[in-house]
Design a protein around this motif. Structure first.
Motif, PDB file in Angstrom:
ATOM      1  N   TYR A  80     -42.103   8.546 -48.188  1.00 28.81           N
ATOM      2  CA  TYR A  80     -40.824   8.586 -48.904  1.00 28.81           C
ATOM      3  C   TYR A  80     -39.674   8.118 -48.016  1.00 28.81           C
ATOM      4  N   PHE A  81     -39.712   8.484 -46.758  1.00 27.79           N
ATOM      5  CA  PHE A  81     -38.629   8.167 -45.836  1.00 27.79           C
ATOM      6  C   PHE A  81     -38.662   6.720 -45.347  1.00 27.79           C
TER       7      PHE A  81
ATOM      8  N   ASN B 103     -34.592   2.857 -53.886  1.00 26.51           N
ATOM      9  CA  ASN B 103     -34.631   4.161 -54.547  1.00 26.51           C
ATOM     10  C   ASN B 103     -35.792   4.242 -55.530  1.00 26.51           C
ATOM     11  N   ASP B 104     -36.072   3.143 -56.233  1.00 22.26           N
ATOM     12  CA  ASP B 104     -37.198   3.133 -57.170  1.00 22.26           C
ATOM     13  C   ASP B 104     -38.518   3.390 -56.450  1.00 22.26           C
ATOM     14  N   GLU B 105     -38.688   2.746 -55.314  1.00 21.52           N
ATOM     15  CA  GLU B 105     -39.903   2.940 -54.529  1.00 21.52           C
ATOM     16  C   GLU B 105     -40.020   4.387 -54.065  1.00 21.52           C
ATOM     17  N   ALA B 106     -38.925   4.957 -53.603  1.00 24.95           N
ATOM     18  CA  ALA B 106     -38.928   6.355 -53.161  1.00 24.95           C
ATOM     19  C   ALA B 106     -39.278   7.285 -54.322  1.00 24.95           C
ATOM     20  N   GLU B 107     -38.723   7.003 -55.493  1.00 24.12           N
ATOM     21  CA  GLU B 107     -39.013   7.844 -56.653  1.00 24.12           C
ATOM     22  C   GLU B 107     -40.479   7.743 -57.058  1.00 24.12           C
ATOM     23  N   LEU B 108     -41.045   6.542 -57.024  1.00 23.95           N
ATOM     24  CA  LEU B 108     -42.467   6.383 -57.339  1.00 23.95           C
ATOM     25  C   LEU B 108     -43.338   7.153 -56.354  1.00 23.95           C
ATOM     26  N   LEU B 109     -43.002   7.077 -55.076  1.00 24.71           N
ATOM     27  CA  LEU B 109     -43.764   7.809 -54.063  1.00 24.71           C
ATOM     28  C   LEU B 109     -43.693   9.314 -54.313  1.00 24.71           C
ATOM     29  N   GLU B 110     -42.512   9.796 -54.622  1.00 24.91           N
ATOM     30  CA  GLU B 110     -42.354  11.229 -54.874  1.00 24.91           C
ATOM     31  C   GLU B 110     -43.145  11.650 -56.113  1.00 24.91           C
TER      32      GLU B 110
END
Length: 63
Positions: free
Chosen positions: A29-30, A35-42
């Motif tokens: 995530y970090f 932001n889209d990539e981070a949201e998908l990972l989460e």
């Protein structure tokens, strides 16, 4: 923290893993670029094992 933000220091992977565990997030995530990539990972991280398997089948066109 200021040095991390300025790019003068890079946190050790062990530190990222500890922070991620504390925040209940995947370490990847970090390292997300958007932001889209981070949201998908989460969201993937929070899926059950069965949910992850179903998603992978869908993405591979097997479902």
């Amino acid at each position: 923290m200021n040095r991390y933000e300025l790019g003068k220091r890079i946190p050790a992977p062990e530190l990222i893993e500890r922070v991620a565990a504390e925040l209940d997030l995947p370490a990847a995530y970090f390292y997300a670029y958007t932001n889209d990539e981070a949201e998908l990972l989460e969201r993937y991280f929070r899926l059950s094992d069965a949910g992850k398997a179903r998603l992978m089948k869908f993405l591979l066109g097997m479902e």
